[in-house]
Scaffold this motif. Structure first.
Motif, PDB file in Angstrom:
ATOM      1  N   GLY A  35      -2.511 -42.433 -16.243  1.00  9.90           N
ATOM      2  CA  GLY A  35      -3.955 -42.685 -16.218  1.00  9.90           C
ATOM      3  C   GLY A  35      -4.693 -41.721 -17.119  1.00  9.90           C
ATOM      4  O   GLY A  35      -5.635 -42.101 -17.827  1.00  9.90           O
ATOM      5  N   PHE A  36      -4.248 -40.478 -17.122  1.00 13.49           N
ATOM      6  CA  PHE A  36      -4.894 -39.462 -17.966  1.00 13.49           C
ATOM      7  C   PHE A  36      -4.753 -39.824 -19.452  1.00 13.49           C
ATOM      8  O   PHE A  36      -5.739 -39.824 -20.191  1.00 13.49           O
ATOM      9  CB  PHE A  36      -4.256 -38.096 -17.685  1.00 13.49           C
ATOM     10  CG  PHE A  36      -4.811 -36.990 -18.536  1.00 13.49           C
ATOM     11  CD1 PHE A  36      -6.092 -36.509 -18.318  1.00 13.49           C
ATOM     12  CD2 PHE A  36      -4.068 -36.437 -19.566  1.00 13.49           C
ATOM     13  CE1 PHE A  36      -6.620 -35.493 -19.113  1.00 13.49           C
ATOM     14  CE2 PHE A  36      -4.585 -35.428 -20.364  1.00 13.49           C
ATOM     15  CZ  PHE A  36      -5.858 -34.949 -20.127  1.00 13.49           C
ATOM     16  N   LEU A  46      -8.610 -44.497 -24.034  1.00  9.19           N
ATOM     17  CA  LEU A  46      -9.764 -45.394 -23.846  1.00  9.19           C
ATOM     18  C   LEU A  46     -11.059 -44.749 -24.327  1.00  9.19           C
ATOM     19  O   LEU A  46     -11.892 -45.388 -24.973  1.00  9.19           O
ATOM     20  CB  LEU A  46      -9.909 -45.744 -22.363  1.00  9.19           C
ATOM     21  CG  LEU A  46      -9.151 -46.970 -21.863  1.00  9.19           C
ATOM     22  CD1 LEU A  46      -9.324 -47.095 -20.352  1.00  9.19           C
ATOM     23  CD2 LEU A  46      -9.679 -48.228 -22.553  1.00  9.19           C
ATOM     24  N   MET A  47     -11.215 -43.482 -23.973  1.00  6.11           N
ATOM     25  CA  MET A  47     -12.443 -42.770 -24.370  1.00  6.11           C
ATOM     26  C   MET A  47     -12.529 -42.677 -25.901  1.00  6.11           C
ATOM     27  O   MET A  47     -13.588 -42.875 -26.477  1.00  6.11           O
ATOM     28  CB  MET A  47     -12.456 -41.352 -23.786  1.00  6.11           C
ATOM     29  CG  MET A  47     -12.417 -41.269 -22.287  1.00  6.11           C
ATOM     30  SD  MET A  47     -13.870 -41.883 -21.487  1.00  6.11           S
ATOM     31  CE  MET A  47     -15.035 -40.629 -21.897  1.00  6.11           C
ATOM     32  N   ALA A  48     -11.390 -42.353 -26.506  1.00  7.07           N
ATOM     33  CA  ALA A  48     -11.377 -42.229 -27.968  1.00  7.07           C
ATOM     34  C   ALA A  48     -11.692 -43.574 -28.611  1.00  7.07           C
ATOM     35  O   ALA A  48     -12.519 -43.667 -29.531  1.00  7.07           O
ATOM     36  CB  ALA A  48     -10.018 -41.715 -28.432  1.00  7.07           C
ATOM     37  N   LEU A  65      -4.000 -42.741 -20.700  1.00  7.06           N
ATOM     38  CA  LEU A  65      -4.730 -43.994 -20.912  1.00  7.06           C
ATOM     39  C   LEU A  65      -6.236 -43.712 -21.012  1.00  7.06           C
ATOM     40  O   LEU A  65      -6.928 -44.251 -21.892  1.00  7.06           O
ATOM     41  CB  LEU A  65      -4.438 -44.950 -19.750  1.00  7.06           C
ATOM     42  CG  LEU A  65      -5.166 -46.284 -19.777  1.00  7.06           C
ATOM     43  CD1 LEU A  65      -4.575 -47.176 -20.870  1.00  7.06           C
ATOM     44  CD2 LEU A  65      -5.050 -46.996 -18.423  1.00  7.06           C
ATOM     45  N   GLY A  66      -6.715 -42.864 -20.118  1.00  8.37           N
ATOM     46  CA  GLY A  66      -8.137 -42.525 -20.110  1.00  8.37           C
ATOM     47  C   GLY A  66      -8.569 -41.890 -21.414  1.00  8.37           C
ATOM     48  O   GLY A  66      -9.593 -42.277 -22.004  1.00  8.37           O
ATOM     49  N   LEU A  67      -7.778 -40.930 -21.897  1.00  4.14           N
ATOM     50  CA  LEU A  67      -8.140 -40.279 -23.167  1.00  4.14           C
ATOM     51  C   LEU A  67      -8.152 -41.294 -24.304  1.00  4.14           C
ATOM     52  O   LEU A  67      -9.065 -41.303 -25.141  1.00  4.14           O
ATOM     53  CB  LEU A  67      -7.130 -39.168 -23.495  1.00  4.14           C
ATOM     54  CG  LEU A  67      -7.410 -37.765 -22.981  1.00  4.14           C
ATOM     55  CD1 LEU A  67      -6.420 -36.782 -23.576  1.00  4.14           C
ATOM     56  CD2 LEU A  67      -8.829 -37.312 -23.319  1.00  4.14           C
ATOM     57  N   LEU A 103      -0.646 -39.139 -14.507  1.00  2.00           N
ATOM     58  CA  LEU A 103      -0.527 -38.697 -15.902  1.00  2.00           C
ATOM     59  C   LEU A 103      -0.711 -39.870 -16.863  1.00  2.00           C
ATOM     60  O   LEU A 103      -1.354 -39.737 -17.905  1.00  2.00           O
ATOM     61  CB  LEU A 103       0.838 -38.032 -16.125  1.00  2.00           C
ATOM     62  CG  LEU A 103       1.001 -36.665 -15.449  1.00  2.00           C
ATOM     63  CD1 LEU A 103       2.430 -36.172 -15.546  1.00  2.00           C
ATOM     64  CD2 LEU A 103       0.042 -35.661 -16.061  1.00  2.00           C
ATOM     65  N   LEU A 146     -10.185 -37.802 -31.065  1.00  2.26           N
ATOM     66  CA  LEU A 146     -10.651 -38.221 -29.731  1.00  2.26           C
ATOM     67  C   LEU A 146     -12.077 -38.785 -29.716  1.00  2.26           C
ATOM     68  O   LEU A 146     -12.506 -39.339 -28.709  1.00  2.26           O
ATOM     69  CB  LEU A 146     -10.560 -37.036 -28.755  1.00  2.26           C
ATOM     70  CG  LEU A 146      -9.131 -36.562 -28.471  1.00  2.26           C
ATOM     71  CD1 LEU A 146      -9.138 -35.255 -27.680  1.00  2.26           C
ATOM     72  CD2 LEU A 146      -8.360 -37.628 -27.690  1.00  2.26           C
ATOM     73  N   HIS A 147     -12.803 -38.613 -30.781  1.00  2.00           N
ATOM     74  CA  HIS A 147     -14.162 -39.167 -30.911  1.00  2.00           C
ATOM     75  C   HIS A 147     -15.066 -38.820 -29.724  1.00  2.00           C
ATOM     76  O   HIS A 147     -15.838 -39.652 -29.267  1.00  2.00           O
ATOM     77  CB  HIS A 147     -14.104 -40.688 -31.098  1.00  2.00           C
ATOM     78  CG  HIS A 147     -13.519 -41.077 -32.414  1.00  2.00           C
ATOM     79  ND1 HIS A 147     -14.271 -41.230 -33.548  1.00  2.00           N
ATOM     80  CD2 HIS A 147     -12.234 -41.287 -32.795  1.00  2.00           C
ATOM     81  CE1 HIS A 147     -13.480 -41.562 -34.563  1.00  2.00           C
ATOM     82  NE2 HIS A 147     -12.240 -41.582 -34.132  1.00  2.00           N
ATOM     83  N   PHE A 148     -14.962 -37.583 -29.247  1.00  2.00           N
ATOM     84  CA  PHE A 148     -15.807 -37.234 -28.092  1.00  2.00           C
ATOM     85  C   PHE A 148     -17.271 -37.110 -28.486  1.00  2.00           C
ATOM     86  O   PHE A 148     -18.143 -37.454 -27.708  1.00  2.00           O
ATOM     87  CB  PHE A 148     -15.306 -35.965 -27.377  1.00  2.00           C
ATOM     88  CG  PHE A 148     -14.867 -34.831 -28.242  1.00  2.00           C
ATOM     89  CD1 PHE A 148     -15.769 -33.970 -28.789  1.00  2.00           C
ATOM     90  CD2 PHE A 148     -13.516 -34.632 -28.487  1.00  2.00           C
ATOM     91  CE1 PHE A 148     -15.350 -32.909 -29.573  1.00  2.00           C
ATOM     92  CE2 PHE A 148     -13.086 -33.578 -29.263  1.00  2.00           C
ATOM     93  CZ  PHE A 148     -14.004 -32.709 -29.817  1.00  2.00           C
TER      94      PHE A 148
END
Lengths: 397, 411, 55
Positions: free
Chosen positions: B31-32, B38-40, B34-36, B29, B220-222
């Motif tokens: 990581g999730f 990082l992506m943003a 953190l991942g979001l 969780l 989130l800047h996807f």
């Protein structure tokens, strides 16, 4: 697709937060039931909700009464509702049209006037789950007395549109257990599963669709190898798309602590057709087995009845996928496959020999099964004549 | 047929109690999250680079035509890479005419405009096919109002063409992007229009969906991240616009600008009988709406039509941005207009004059072009050839310079 | 986890396994975010996903 909307993401996140912030399980059930109602209303609209609510109330009351005749009547009503919304026009076309095209046209017009533009959302799943519930009650099962739990069984939002088709004892047990406390493992598993589902569906299956649509018109011009690659793409597209959808549903349910039944178990590793149907769309195939095939007599009345029952069950299984002949033929095709699979060993002389080969070289059974299943997808996706032509071309004929 | 082997339906809880689990839920969780994050962060960061260093405009492979929807961040970076802080920024919005359809990238009219204006100005083409004056380029210019205070925004319209403050549906994704990232000025008429647009009964659900997407994207800047990925790594899904599977996934920044060159396309191919018949009808209707002859035999715009047009002009751009906005009024090719009766030609001229007056009434600059163009300057009814583009640049440059002087940009 | 991997996994000494499981979980968590981030991008585009049959 409901899962590919921002609304779905926002709804899930919000519902999940409130659900786990509530202090006790009972409150969570009430809240989840309310949220599922909002979800159903949002996607189905009042016109789509109304028939489902009527069926739900009738099913609940019939179950509550525990009267066998009431359960039977409710089951018939569920089946008729499904037939009306999904198959009325198809049946008019195949039954009335050959007798009187004028009358068929009148009936079609009349049906279109009273039917909504599209069947109520998830009608096939509702009908199947309600029939399962009522059928099991007739066999002595305990009814769901708690209206909120019944509501949750009926419109639990992760499985609302495309399953897996739930069984109420397992669902209620999973709900009772899973909603007691937030378990990080459930959350992590759910998220992982959702991601796997989306990756299968959005990243792979959708791109295969592009390649399939691009190559299909020029199928005859493709080389033999490329034709088989095309067939493989067709087979993996439907697997990844549908199992991806199931993964998302299972993953979302898991976030709420609820275990839904698995729907796929590596179907393209099956070694025979029977094995395939224990791995493909498991919740549907087991429903067909329990509520059509076995009630028809299953394998209890000799080989002829057994084969006939199988063909009926799989014809209906095909029809369940959509009101069109190609689905029916696809179902019957699998029915024939299953009949062969179940009886070939009894053919004097040849049967045991073939069986021996399959036992010594399981790979042969695996290859033949996959060829059979994959060829079946041609009928599933394309008009029968086109599918036959493509099948011939696959063998260079 | 055999019965299926009776078996309980397997459920998802398949943990093997005899063995230690591989996954650590809390770490996963973490990581999730953190991942979001990082992506943003990556999306927000990478979009500040110019993703299209070799592009002179948003050609179809980097435009919605091919399901590539440029983001505000991407277009802002496109502008920043082409304009130094000491230059006067000239952003060209509007539709395919100003995009330069019919002119190859190396001879597009905005290049010529840049040459005429010289190094003191930086001309950036942000026009899109079928776009209105208040679409993409307009929002980008508005969002850069503080960063590039010396800016001029150019767009085109036909005579009396309405320009809704919220643009048109095809490019509304840019408005959503700009609006929910807080890049626009508060402008009551536009805010009201947008509110009404979102609440429209028949589309409420679909538009709420878009709003949710834009609000999530603001955090989130996807779209920024995946546009960067699509432009520089590989495109992630195929679209019918690029039916060749070998090119479908190619990074969009690697595609060349391959707009049609009308100079190389024979007249017969551009002016087929059906095109001529269709465009003649359109040309005859250019100023048909709302005009009638008065007692003196002169063409006069009906009061209702005038009011409607003026209302649109008044609301199209926020008040502080009106003076730096130059509206070009596009004409039809003389190939068609010369065939019109004198009376209709007069009506067109009246409409063009009324349009200019209408925009100027609210403080915009306005200019019509094309009255002295030859049929060869047009590749079709409206789009210009290289020669036409050169003439457009020549006609527009003095107006831009005058506007820059008037706005005090040259001090 | 497939039996072969399970057997292998069970043979790894505890400290290494703990480290590996944390690292693996972190990576999978990040990958999960990566996929869902992409999905959020895709669903905003006009391209409609394939749906194999309308139930």
């Amino acid at each position: 697709m409901i899962f590919t909307t921002y609304w779905f993401f926002a709804f899930t996140a919000l519902t999940l937060a409130v659900y786990w912030l509530l202090p006790v399980a009972t409150l969570r059930w009430w809240f989840l039931a309310a949220a599922c109602t909002v979800f159903h209303g949002h996607f189905a609209g009042p016109a789509g909700m109304a028939p489902i609510v009527v069926l739900m109330v009738i099913t609940y009351v019939a179950g509550f009464s525990r009267q066998k005749w009431a359960c039977l009547a409710a089951m018939i009503l569920c089946a008729l509702t499904l037939c009306f919304y999904k198959y009325a026009l198809f049946f008019i076309g195949i039954v009335i049209e050959p007798l009187s095209s004028g009358f068929a046209a009148q009936l079609t017009d009349a049906a279109k006037k009273i039917m909504p533009g599209a069947p109520p959302l998830g009608i096939s799943f509702f009908a199947f789950e309600f029939v399962h519930y009522l059928f099991d009650l007739r066999r002595g099962g305990e009814p769901i007395r708690h209206p909120v739990k019944f509501l949750l069984f009926s419109i639990f939002f992760p499985s609302l549109v495309a399953g897996p088709i739930k069984r109420y004892p397992q669902f209620l047990a999973a709900l009772e257990t899973g909603s007691r406390r937030l378990v990080a493992g459930n959350f992590a598993d759910g998220l992982r599963r959702i991601a796997i589902g989306f990756a299968k569906k959005v990243a792979i299956a959708d791109n295969l669709t592009f390649l399939i649509d691009h190559q299909q018109p020029q199928f005859a011009a493709l080389g033999l190898f490329d034709r088989w690659v095309f067939l493989a793409m067709l087979a993996f597209r439907i697997l990844l798309d549908f199992s991806g959808y199931s993964d998302i549903a299972i993953g979302v349910a898991k976030l709420f602590g609820v275990d839904l039944p698995e729907n796929f178990n590596w179907p393209y590793l099956a070694r025979n057709i029977q094995d395939f149907w224990q791995r493909w769309h498991i919740s549907l195939s087991s429903w067909i087995r329990d509520y059509i095939y076995i009630p028809l007599g299953g394998s209890r009345h000799g080989p002829v009845r057994r084969v006939t029952n199988g063909l009926i069950a799989f014809g209906l299984c095909g029809l369940w996928h959509g009101p069109a002949w190609n689905f029916v033929i696809w179902g019957l095709y699998h029915g024939v496959g299953l009949a062969l699979c179940a009886t070939y060993e009894k053919i004097p002389g040849v049967g045991p020999a073939i069986s021996g080969v399959f036992k010594r070289e399981p790979t042969i059974g695996f290859v033949l099964t996959q060829i059979f299943v994959w060829l079946g997808w041609l009928v599933f996706f394309y008009p029968v004549a086109e599918a036959l032509k493509m099948a011939r071309l696959l063998f260079g004929l | 047929m055999s019965d299926f082997t009776p078996q309980p339906l397997p459920a998802t809880s398949a943990a093997d109690p005899a063995s230690r689990p591989f996954f650590r839920p809390w770490t996963l969780l973490a990581g999730f999250v953190l991942g979001l994050g990082l992506m943003a962060w990556t999306g927000r960061t990478v979009i500040q680079r110019d993703l299209h260093p070799y592009a002179v405009r948003f050609h179809p492979m980097i435009a919605p035509d091919s399901q590539y929807e440029p983001t505000m961040g991407e277009m802002r970076a496109f502008v920043r890479a082409r304009c130094r802080p000491d230059q006067i920024l000239v952003i060209v919005g509007g539709n395919s005419i100003l995009l330069g359809v019919g002119q190859p990238a190396d001879r597009v009219w905005t290049k010529r405009l840049q040459e005429i204006l010289g190094d003191r100005y930086a001309v950036v083409n942000l026009a899109f096919r079928g776009s209105s004056p208040t679409d993409g380029g307009a929002f980008v210019a508005e969002s850069l109002r503080d960063e590039f205070p010396r800016q001029i925004y150019i767009a085109n319209v036909a005579a009396l063409q309405a320009a809704d403050a919220i643009g048109i549906e095809s490019y509304r994704f840019i408005l959503f992007d700009a609006y929910y990232k807080g890049l626009l000025l508060p402008w009551a008429p536009r805010d009201q229009q947008f509110k009404e647009y979102l609440a429209a009964t028949d589309y409420k659900t679909a538009r709420f969906e878009r709003r949710l997407g834009a609000e999530a994207d603001a955090v989130l800047h996807f779209r920024d991240f995946w546009n960067w990925w699509s432009a520089t790594k590989f495109f992630t899904f195929a679209t019918p616009y690029q039916p060749d599977p070998n090119l479908a996934y190619r990074a969009r920044a690697k595609f060349k600008d391959e707009e049609t060159d009308y100079d190389t396309l024979p007249f017969d191919q551009r002016f087929t009988p059906s095109v001529i018949a269709n465009d003649t009808i359109i040309t005859r209707a250019y100023s048909a709406n709302g005009y009638a002859k008065n007692a003196q035999g002169q063409w006069q715009l009906a009061e209702g039509s005038r009011e409607q047009f003026l209302r649109f002009a008044a609301n199209a751009f926020p008040d502080p941005l009106k003076p730096r906005t130059l509206i070009l009024i596009s004409r039809n090719s003389p190939y068609y207009t010369r065939q019109l009766e004198t009376d209709l030609q007069t009506r067109d001229e009246t409409a063009i004059s009324d349009t200019i007056a209408g925009w100027e009434k609210f403080g915009y600059a306005a200019l019509s072009y094309g009255h002295d163009f030859a049929p060869e300057d047009f590749g079709d009814r409206t789009h210009l050839t290289t020669a036409g583009g050169t003439k457009l640049a020549a006609a527009t440059a003095p107006k831009i310079q005058a506007l820059a002087t008037q706005l005090g940009y040259l001090k | 986890m497939p039996p072969v991997l399970r057997k292998f996994w069970d043979q790894i000494p505890a400290p290494t396994a703990t480290l590996l499981s944390h690292a693996g979980s972190l990576v999978v968590g990040i990958l999960t975010a990566f996929v869902l981030h992409y999905v959020l991008y895709r669903i905003g585009l006009p391209s409609k996903p394939f749906i194999y049959v309308a139930f």
